[in-house]
Design a protein around this motif. Structure first.
Motif, short mmCIF file in Angstrom:
data_model
loop_
_atom_site.label_atom_id
_atom_site.label_comp_id
_atom_site.label_asym_id
_atom_site.label_seq_id
_atom_site.Cartn_x
_atom_site.Cartn_y
_atom_site.Cartn_z
N GLY A 185 135.91 -18.77 -3.02
CA GLY A 185 135.90 -19.89 -2.09
C GLY A 185 134.80 -19.77 -1.07
O GLY A 185 134.00 -18.83 -1.07
N MET A 186 134.77 -20.74 -0.17
CA MET A 186 133.82 -20.71 0.93
C MET A 186 134.26 -19.67 1.95
O MET A 186 135.46 -19.49 2.20
N HIS A 187 133.30 -18.99 2.53
CA HIS A 187 133.61 -18.06 3.61
C HIS A 187 134.23 -18.85 4.77
O HIS A 187 133.68 -19.88 5.18
N PRO A 188 135.37 -18.42 5.29
CA PRO A 188 136.04 -19.24 6.32
C PRO A 188 135.27 -19.39 7.62
O PRO A 188 135.53 -20.32 8.39
N HIS A 189 134.31 -18.50 7.88
CA HIS A 189 133.56 -18.56 9.14
C HIS A 189 132.07 -18.83 8.93
O HIS A 189 131.33 -18.95 9.91
N ARG A 190 131.64 -18.90 7.68
CA ARG A 190 130.22 -19.09 7.36
C ARG A 190 130.13 -20.21 6.32
O ARG A 190 130.24 -19.96 5.12
N PRO A 191 129.94 -21.45 6.72
CA PRO A 191 129.99 -22.57 5.78
C PRO A 191 128.88 -22.59 4.75
O PRO A 191 128.95 -23.35 3.78
N ASN A 192 127.86 -21.76 4.92
CA ASN A 192 126.79 -21.69 3.93
C ASN A 192 126.88 -20.44 3.05
O ASN A 192 125.91 -20.05 2.40
N VAL A 193 128.07 -19.81 3.03
CA VAL A 193 128.28 -18.60 2.24
C VAL A 193 129.49 -18.78 1.33
O VAL A 193 130.56 -19.20 1.78
N VAL A 194 129.31 -18.47 0.06
CA VAL A 194 130.39 -18.48 -0.93
C VAL A 194 130.75 -17.03 -1.25
O VAL A 194 129.86 -16.21 -1.49
N VAL A 195 132.04 -16.72 -1.24
CA VAL A 195 132.47 -15.35 -1.53
C VAL A 195 133.24 -15.32 -2.84
O VAL A 195 133.95 -16.27 -3.19
N ALA A 196 133.08 -14.22 -3.57
CA ALA A 196 133.71 -14.11 -4.88
C ALA A 196 134.09 -12.67 -5.16
O ALA A 196 133.27 -11.77 -5.06
N SER A 197 135.35 -12.49 -5.51
CA SER A 197 135.82 -11.22 -6.07
C SER A 197 136.74 -11.57 -7.23
O SER A 197 137.95 -11.57 -7.11
N PRO A 198 136.14 -11.93 -8.40
CA PRO A 198 136.94 -12.23 -9.59
C PRO A 198 137.33 -10.92 -10.26
O PRO A 198 136.61 -10.39 -11.09
N CYS A 199 138.49 -10.43 -9.87
CA CYS A 199 138.74 -8.99 -9.95
C CYS A 199 140.11 -8.69 -10.54
O CYS A 199 140.62 -9.39 -11.38
N SER A 200 140.68 -7.59 -10.07
CA SER A 200 142.02 -7.12 -10.45
C SER A 200 142.13 -6.82 -11.94
O SER A 200 143.20 -6.94 -12.53
N GLY A 201 141.01 -6.45 -12.54
CA GLY A 201 141.04 -5.95 -13.90
C GLY A 201 141.03 -7.00 -14.99
O GLY A 201 141.11 -6.66 -16.17
N HIS A 202 140.92 -8.29 -14.63
CA HIS A 202 140.91 -9.31 -15.68
C HIS A 202 139.88 -10.40 -15.40
O HIS A 202 140.02 -11.53 -15.85
N GLY A 203 138.81 -10.07 -14.70
CA GLY A 203 137.86 -11.09 -14.30
C GLY A 203 136.76 -11.38 -15.29
O GLY A 203 136.27 -12.51 -15.35
N PHE A 204 136.34 -10.39 -16.08
CA PHE A 204 135.13 -10.58 -16.86
C PHE A 204 135.24 -11.73 -17.85
O PHE A 204 134.28 -12.50 -18.04
N LYS A 205 136.39 -11.88 -18.47
CA LYS A 205 136.53 -12.92 -19.49
C LYS A 205 136.37 -14.33 -18.91
O LYS A 205 136.15 -15.28 -19.65
N PHE A 206 136.47 -14.45 -17.59
CA PHE A 206 136.33 -15.75 -16.94
C PHE A 206 134.94 -15.95 -16.33
O PHE A 206 134.74 -16.88 -15.54
N ALA A 207 133.98 -15.11 -16.70
CA ALA A 207 132.68 -15.13 -16.04
C ALA A 207 132.01 -16.50 -16.10
O ALA A 207 131.42 -16.95 -15.11
N SER A 208 132.09 -17.18 -17.23
CA SER A 208 131.39 -18.46 -17.36
C SER A 208 131.95 -19.51 -16.41
O SER A 208 131.20 -20.20 -15.71
#
Length: 236
Positions: A185-208
């Motif tokens: 999602g968007m960084h809650p305090h920086r409107p020009n920054v997108v943050v991503a942690s597609p993680c927890s051991g099952h993120g790679f398959k969703f890369a696209s």
């Protein structure tokens, strides 16, 4: 019949190749040390210099606790992957006979793949979850005898043939959230920054699709995909 698996190295190479074809400038072996953002834009400082842009997408993997600049309850865990030489040979584990699986047992959850790489390759298995807390700087990259024995004991209860000799073993890291869902999602305090942690051991398959979401957010601040479940502020 609808299951499958991705080969990470080939998938990453394909994504990088396509990005370069579309004009992306790829940089390697250049650790990012810090970033800052204000109404004028963003700046990223690396080991080789600094870069400025209008917007930033930051997806730092196991470095997320240090680099996302958010009070997120992320935990990085050491994981061990093992390729066993099956007792009785690899033929029963070929892709047309043996499935991709994840098996939840009272003792532990483990997963694995069919035999893919010819006789030297073995059959890959690993535990899902658990593991020692670590950071990218402190992780023990050595695979210890107790790592092997823990996995061999768990999988031996269900697939005894995979208690054979170890052909190869290595470590990786899971970046875990408490609910085991992504952070997108968007960084809650920086409107020009997108943050991503597609993680927890099952993120790679969703890369696209994650890439599509991040591109949407960077360009317009919104996406057609339902990402409320992954809101970076949900742990506040």
């Amino acid at each position: 019949r609808r299951a499958g698996f991705l080969r990470p190295e080939a998938s990453i190479a394909a994504h990088l190749r396509r990005a370069a074809e579309l004009g992306a400038e790829l940089r390697f072996e250049e650790p990012a040390d810090a970033w800052e953002a204000d109404e004028r834009g963003v700046r990223v400082r690396t080991a080789r210099g600094s870069y400025e842009a209008e917007r930033l997408v930051i997806a730092p993997g196991a470095w997320a606790p240090q680099l996302l600049d958010l009070e997120l309850p992320l935990q990085v865990l050491r994981q061990v992957l093992v390729w066993f030489d099956p007792e009785g040979g690899t033929e029963p584990f070929l892709p047309d006979r043996f499935p991709i699986y994840i098996w939840e047992t009272p003792r532990a959850t483990f997963y694995g793949f069919p035999h893919q790489e010819g006789p030297p390759g073995g059959v890959k298995v690993a535990l899902h979850g658990g593991g020692e807390p670590c950071t990218p700087e402190t992780i023990d990259r050595n695979v210890r005898p107790d790592d092997i024995e823990e996995l061999r004991a768990v999988i031996g209860e269900r697939i005894p043939a995979l208690r054979g000799p170890v052909l190869h073993a290595q470590t990786c890291m899971y970046t875990m959230t408490p609910d085991e869902h992504f952070v997108l999602g968007m960084h809650p305090h920086r409107p020009n920054v997108v943050v991503a942690s597609p993680c927890s051991g099952h993120g790679f398959k969703f890369a696209s699709v994650v890439g599509e979401i991040l591109a949407d957010l960077a360009e317009t601040g919104a996406t057609r995909h339902p990402i409320g479940l992954f809101d970076p502020t949900r742990f506040a």
